[in-house]
Motif scaffolding. Structure first.
Motif, PDB file in Angstrom:
ATOM      1  N   GLN A 124      -0.791   4.268   4.312  1.00 59.79           N
ATOM      2  CA  GLN A 124      -1.287   4.715   3.009  1.00 59.79           C
ATOM      3  C   GLN A 124      -2.117   3.629   2.342  1.00 59.79           C
ATOM      4  O   GLN A 124      -3.068   3.925   1.615  1.00 59.79           O
ATOM      5  CB  GLN A 124      -0.136   5.190   2.118  1.00 59.79           C
ATOM      6  N   ALA A 125      -1.781   2.373   2.599  1.00 64.12           N
ATOM      7  CA  ALA A 125      -2.542   1.280   1.991  1.00 64.12           C
ATOM      8  C   ALA A 125      -3.939   1.169   2.587  1.00 64.12           C
ATOM      9  O   ALA A 125      -4.922   0.987   1.859  1.00 64.12           O
ATOM     10  CB  ALA A 125      -1.793  -0.042   2.167  1.00 64.12           C
ATOM     11  N   TRP A 126      -4.050   1.273   3.911  1.00 66.52           N
ATOM     12  CA  TRP A 126      -5.375   1.228   4.547  1.00 66.52           C
ATOM     13  C   TRP A 126      -6.228   2.395   4.070  1.00 66.52           C
ATOM     14  O   TRP A 126      -7.440   2.235   3.839  1.00 66.52           O
ATOM     15  CB  TRP A 126      -5.232   1.263   6.068  1.00 66.52           C
ATOM     16  N   ARG A 127      -5.630   3.564   3.936  1.00 67.61           N
ATOM     17  CA  ARG A 127      -6.395   4.736   3.493  1.00 67.61           C
ATOM     18  C   ARG A 127      -6.838   4.587   2.038  1.00 67.61           C
ATOM     19  O   ARG A 127      -7.925   5.027   1.666  1.00 67.61           O
ATOM     20  CB  ARG A 127      -5.553   5.996   3.659  1.00 67.61           C
ATOM     21  N   ALA A 128      -6.009   3.949   1.219  1.00 69.33           N
ATOM     22  CA  ALA A 128      -6.337   3.800  -0.201  1.00 69.33           C
ATOM     23  C   ALA A 128      -7.490   2.816  -0.408  1.00 69.33           C
ATOM     24  O   ALA A 128      -8.410   3.091  -1.179  1.00 69.33           O
ATOM     25  CB  ALA A 128      -5.104   3.346  -0.975  1.00 69.33           C
ATOM     26  N   PRO A 173      -9.102  -0.333   2.279  1.00 69.23           N
ATOM     27  CA  PRO A 173      -8.985  -1.333   3.343  1.00 69.23           C
ATOM     28  C   PRO A 173      -9.220  -2.758   2.861  1.00 69.23           C
ATOM     29  O   PRO A 173      -8.673  -3.703   3.427  1.00 69.23           O
ATOM     30  CB  PRO A 173     -10.063  -0.906   4.350  1.00 69.23           C
ATOM     31  N   ASN A 174     -10.002  -2.915   1.796  1.00 74.18           N
ATOM     32  CA  ASN A 174     -10.286  -4.264   1.312  1.00 74.18           C
ATOM     33  C   ASN A 174      -9.064  -4.949   0.721  1.00 74.18           C
ATOM     34  O   ASN A 174      -9.056  -6.170   0.558  1.00 74.18           O
ATOM     35  CB  ASN A 174     -11.417  -4.233   0.283  1.00 74.18           C
ATOM     36  N   ALA A 175      -8.021  -4.186   0.419  1.00 73.72           N
ATOM     37  CA  ALA A 175      -6.773  -4.818  -0.035  1.00 73.72           C
ATOM     38  C   ALA A 175      -6.175  -5.662   1.080  1.00 73.72           C
ATOM     39  O   ALA A 175      -5.491  -6.659   0.811  1.00 73.72           O
ATOM     40  CB  ALA A 175      -5.772  -3.756  -0.487  1.00 73.72           C
ATOM     41  N   MET A 176      -6.422  -5.257   2.334  1.00 72.73           N
ATOM     42  CA  MET A 176      -5.931  -6.030   3.467  1.00 72.73           C
ATOM     43  C   MET A 176      -6.916  -7.115   3.876  1.00 72.73           C
ATOM     44  O   MET A 176      -6.536  -8.264   4.104  1.00 72.73           O
ATOM     45  CB  MET A 176      -5.630  -5.101   4.650  1.00 72.73           C
ATOM     46  N   TRP A 177      -8.190  -6.765   3.981  1.00 76.60           N
ATOM     47  CA  TRP A 177      -9.173  -7.797   4.342  1.00 76.60           C
ATOM     48  C   TRP A 177      -9.174  -8.918   3.309  1.00 76.60           C
ATOM     49  O   TRP A 177      -9.365 -10.089   3.648  1.00 76.60           O
ATOM     50  CB  TRP A 177     -10.575  -7.198   4.465  1.00 76.60           C
ATOM     51  N   ASN A 178      -8.986  -8.556   2.056  1.00 76.35           N
ATOM     52  CA  ASN A 178      -8.893  -9.555   0.983  1.00 76.35           C
ATOM     53  C   ASN A 178      -7.435  -9.791   0.604  1.00 76.35           C
ATOM     54  O   ASN A 178      -7.056  -9.762  -0.565  1.00 76.35           O
ATOM     55  CB  ASN A 178      -9.695  -9.083  -0.236  1.00 76.35           C
TER      56      ASN A 178
END
Length: 213
Positions: free
Chosen positions: A61-65, A67-72
């Protein structure tokens, strides 16, 4: 038609570039891993894999919301808080730093079965500081026994302060010794890293499963 295709290709290239690496280097807790750092570790090289939905639904759900939350993963901070963390970050939004960065990290607040690191009750917390900002302090909280992170949103009243460091000189990594007391089972470790280079606090959720030993 050709011009439209060219514009579309350029836009796709820009999106690909934007997702390729963090926009800036700051830091986060890497052990036990923050929610977004853990998602990047497990799925960064295969973030389009369909099995993420069943194997790691909270990361899915986080990647779908966003992806920049993970890359950053290292950019979940606010500025000019003046130490008034509870006034600025509302209950239910602790893991996103009060929906900082225009809500980029909002999915970190989602309640559910986040992948948890197995930890003994005395452990070493490790924070990676890529920018070498230093720290005025690391303030480390753990949820109280009886709180259920699988079904309850994180609130300030559900946390207990267990460790606070003094000032830490700039370096690549900072550690703190944490004692979880008699806690057992699933918990959230909540770290506030008050960077020293300016008033820039980071708000970091790490999911753990305590052995009780």
């Amino acid at each position: 038609m050709l011009r439209a295709l060219a514009v579309g290709a350029t836009a796709a290239a820009l999106v690909s570039t934007a997702l390729a690496a963090p926009a800036s280097a700051h830091g986060s807790v890497v052990d036990p891993p923050s929610r977004n750092y853990g998602c990047l570790e497990r799925w960064g090289s295969k973030h389009l894999a369909p099995e993420m939905e069943t194997q790691d639904p909270m990361c899915y759900q986080a990647w779908r919301a966003d992806p920049n939350a993970m890359w950053n993963w290292n950019g979940l901070y606010r500025e000019n808080v003046g130490g008034n963390h509870q006034a600025v970050v509302p209950d239910g939004q602790l893991c996103s730093g009060g929906r900082t960065q225009s809500g980029r990290y909002a999915a970190m607040d989602a309640v559910g079965n986040w992948t948890a690191a197995e930890k003994s009750n005395q452990f070493t917390l490790n924070l990676k500081d890529e920018a070498r900002h230093g720290a005025d302090y690391l303030r480390i909280y753990i949820t109280r026994q009886g709180f259920n992170p699988l079904t309850q949103p994180l609130t300030w009243s559900s946390l207990e302060l267990v460790t606070q460091t003094g000032r830490i000189a700039p370096a690549g990594n900072y550690t703190a010794q944490v004692n979880a007391g008699s806690r057992t089972g699933r918990h959230v470790v909540y770290t506030i890293w008050q960077a020293s280079h300016l008033d820039q606090p980071y708000y970091i959720c790490s999911d753990v499963n305590f052995s009780g030993r």
